[in-house]
Design a protein around this motif. Sequence first.
Motif, PDB file in Angstrom:
ATOM      1  N   ILE A  87       0.837  -1.210   0.000  1.00 48.36           N
ATOM      2  CA  ILE A  87       0.000   0.000   0.000  1.00 48.36           C
ATOM      3  C   ILE A  87       0.870   1.257   0.000  1.00 48.36           C
ATOM      4  N   LYS A  88       1.885   1.268   0.846  1.00 50.05           N
ATOM      5  CA  LYS A  88       2.753   2.443   0.945  1.00 50.05           C
ATOM      6  C   LYS A  88       3.522   2.681  -0.350  1.00 50.05           C
ATOM      7  N   ALA A  89       3.919   1.601  -1.025  1.00 51.02           N
ATOM      8  CA  ALA A  89       4.621   1.753  -2.304  1.00 51.02           C
ATOM      9  C   ALA A  89       3.713   2.397  -3.343  1.00 51.02           C
TER      10      ALA A  89
ATOM     11  N   GLN B 140       3.336   6.102  -2.463  1.00 48.74           N
ATOM     12  CA  GLN B 140       4.558   6.848  -2.806  1.00 48.74           C
ATOM     13  C   GLN B 140       4.665   7.050  -4.319  1.00 48.74           C
ATOM     14  N   LYS B 141       4.294   6.028  -5.072  1.00 44.79           N
ATOM     15  CA  LYS B 141       4.369   6.107  -6.526  1.00 44.79           C
ATOM     16  C   LYS B 141       3.447   7.189  -7.066  1.00 44.79           C
ATOM     17  N   ARG B 142       2.298   7.360  -6.414  1.00 41.30           N
ATOM     18  CA  ARG B 142       1.317   8.361  -6.871  1.00 41.30           C
ATOM     19  C   ARG B 142       1.483   9.703  -6.171  1.00 41.30           C
ATOM     20  N   SER B 143       2.486   9.792  -5.294  1.00 42.48           N
ATOM     21  CA  SER B 143       2.774  11.046  -4.567  1.00 42.48           C
ATOM     22  C   SER B 143       1.547  11.554  -3.827  1.00 42.48           C
ATOM     23  N   ILE B 144       0.886  10.628  -3.111  1.00 42.93           N
ATOM     24  CA  ILE B 144      -0.307  10.985  -2.349  1.00 42.93           C
ATOM     25  C   ILE B 144       0.085  11.215  -0.891  1.00 42.93           C
ATOM     26  N   ASP B 145      -0.403  12.281  -0.310  1.00 44.72           N
ATOM     27  CA  ASP B 145      -0.117  12.597   1.089  1.00 44.72           C
ATOM     28  C   ASP B 145      -1.307  12.162   1.943  1.00 44.72           C
TER      29      ASP B 145
END
Length: 242
Positions: free
Chosen positions: A18-20, A23-28
């Motif tokens: 999930i975290k990958a 991070q790939k979508r640059s979601i905060d």
Amino acid sequence: MKSIDVMSAVLSYMDGHIKAGIQKRSIDVSLKYVLTVPTCSCDDSKCFMLKAAEQAGFPSDKITIVEEAAAALYFCIQNPVLSALPRPTRNQTNSYVLVECEDDNTNISVLKCPSQETMSIIYRDNAKIWASCQVQKDFEELFALIVSESFLNYFLHKYPMEYYDNIQELKRKINSTQSESEKVTMKMPACLIEKFKRKTGKNIEKAGRKTVLKDNIEFKLDKCKISSEVFQSLFSDAGKHC
């Protein structure tokens, strides 16, 4: 491996996946973890899941453990497609009956919802489905007459996956057998036949011919042929549990 280590490894992989993606979508986002346990499970199951999540590195204050019935009802209430489902309001507390049908059992729950965010299970019960539980029990007792109960227990604990495959074959026959006149042919695990001969020094074909079932059950290579009369008898006790 210990069960908790296996569950922890699964949760850790899920978290990393999930975290990958985030991070790939640059979601905060700030993650919260909602984990479910079977509805009729004991409190130990919740403690087990919580410990596994903490061992996987989940922050304790971000973990919520809920029962599957509550999670399913919450989904249904929030799903706009199911708009006909009455939703709880501030002035009215709704109660819902939720039935979970699984392979071997059925869970029935009554949930009280004073709001969409608050749910409590006020009644729960578990009912075994006769077709895949009682018939399985009777089949195991029948099969034990040929290979012995001690060997059956040995095979179950030593080779659980092969034993599981054999039970799945039985369930397929339960669902597909229609004619009362035809013999039921089941494919037996080759491992079972081999281990029986190695463990007891007996050939399973000959062992079957030396029992009271000799005229109703016969083995040929990895096939077990059961007369319709005997296979139908497996349902007699099951019918009493409907």
